[in-house]
Design an enzyme around this catalytic site. Structure first.
Site, PDB file in Angstrom:
ATOM      1  N   ASP A  65       0.842  -1.208   0.000  1.00 58.02           N
ATOM      2  CA  ASP A  65       0.000   0.000   0.000  1.00 58.02           C
ATOM      3  C   ASP A  65       0.869   1.247   0.000  1.00 58.02           C
ATOM      4  OD1 ASP A  65       1.028  -0.009   2.594  1.00 58.02           O
ATOM      5  OD2 ASP A  65      -0.860  -0.493   3.553  1.00 58.02           O
ATOM      6  N   ASN A 134      -7.201  -0.529  14.607  1.00 59.09           N
ATOM      7  CA  ASN A 134      -8.627  -0.606  14.270  1.00 59.09           C
ATOM      8  C   ASN A 134      -8.931  -1.843  13.415  1.00 59.09           C
ATOM      9  OD1 ASN A 134      -7.475   0.067  11.840  1.00 59.09           O
ATOM     10  ND2 ASN A 134      -8.804   1.811  11.405  1.00 59.09           N
ATOM     11  N   HIS A 136      -7.414  -2.654  10.604  1.00 52.35           N
ATOM     12  CA  HIS A 136      -7.184  -2.533   9.159  1.00 52.35           C
ATOM     13  C   HIS A 136      -6.058  -3.453   8.716  1.00 52.35           C
ATOM     14  CE1 HIS A 136      -4.108   1.069   9.341  1.00 52.35           C
ATOM     15  NE2 HIS A 136      -3.502  -0.071   9.485  1.00 52.35           N
ATOM     16  N   GLU A 141      -9.677  -0.345   5.306  1.00 47.85           N
ATOM     17  CA  GLU A 141     -10.161   0.158   6.592  1.00 47.85           C
ATOM     18  C   GLU A 141     -11.506  -0.480   6.958  1.00 47.85           C
ATOM     19  OE1 GLU A 141      -8.335   1.863   8.435  1.00 47.85           O
ATOM     20  OE2 GLU A 141      -7.249   3.462   7.392  1.00 47.85           O
TER      21      GLU A 141
END
Ligand code: PGA
Length: 238
Positions: A65, A134, A136, A141
């Protein structure tokens, strides 16, 4: 999902570097997606020490990414982290690796370029990812689809805040460009690597909560060959 715990993060890094080296020895033309983040750095450095440059002659490496708008030369980019810790020390030919061009004017075309590459290579042999607090995976996400190949994503607030740790000065982050979870699900092997107590809670949720796009890391429960490699600290609740 196969879980393995290692006593320390050094042991974890040793094991991950050995795993990747073994994979390349077994399949010299393997196609790999490598993650950025702090977690894999030790493993990349060890791999650079253990491997011989010629072992990477036919390998294809793709960066997981990038932060949209942050160039690959920036210290917080995936390209920078993988180049500095693995590709440059090993003197891997630049023809053997590619990263998203995060400053491209046509990001959709960038996504298609990587999708095409993965397709031409006959799919991914291996993908290694870290995990965000979180849940991800890459920059997929919470709320993202498991059916996405490469795509541009809106970053979660938590990712924008925590993402500052990779930069020396405050950096504007709002979107990501990322390999999608569909690629991860289709990869022959997918490895999630996590270290440190700060990851313990999200790792617990990853293995115990129902599979849901609300928690992208639960995708590992659905993978045919998903590996969760942790140090004791990250795995202390499971
Ligand atoms: P970290 O990042 O390795 O720096 O903790 C993991 C991630 O957000 O994917």
């Amino acid at each position: 999902m196969k879980i393995r715990k290692f006593e320390t993060d050094d042991d974890l890094a040793e094991a991950v570097s050995d795993y990747i080296l073994k994979l390349i020895k077994k399949k010299p033309d393997a196609t790999l997606v490598l993650t950025s983040g702090d977690t894999p750095i030790k493993a990349y450095r060890l791999l650079a020490q253990k491997a011989k440059p010629e072992e990477f002659e036919k390998v294809c490496i793709i960066g997981l990414d990038e932060w949209v708008g942050v160039p690959g030369e920036s210290e917080g980019s995936c390209r920078y982290i993988v180049e500095q810790n693995l590709l440059f020390p090993l003197q891997v030919n630049s023809a053997n690796y590619t990263f998203f061009d995060s400053v491209a004017s046509d990001l959709e075309a960038e996504c298609m370029r990587i999708d095409q590459l993965i397709l031409q290579r006959g799919g991914l042999d291996f993908i290694i990812v870290g995990i965000g607090l979180n849940g991800h995976i890459g920059l997929n996400e919470p709320g993202c689809s498991f059916d996405n190949y490469c795509h541009v994503s809106e970053l979660a607030e938590m990712t924008i805040t925590i993402g500052q740790k990779y930069f020396q000065s405050e950096t504007v982050l709002s979107k990501g460009i990322t390999v999608g979870l569909k690629h991860l699900l289709e990869a022959k092997t997918a490895m999630l690597m996590a270290a440190g107590t700060q990851k313990a809670e999200i790792i617990e949720k990853t293995v115990s909560e129902p599979v849901s796009t609300a928690l992208p890391s639960t995708v590992f429960q659905s993978h045919k060959n998903g590996l969760l490699w942790l140090d004791e600290a990250a795995g202390k609740n499971i």
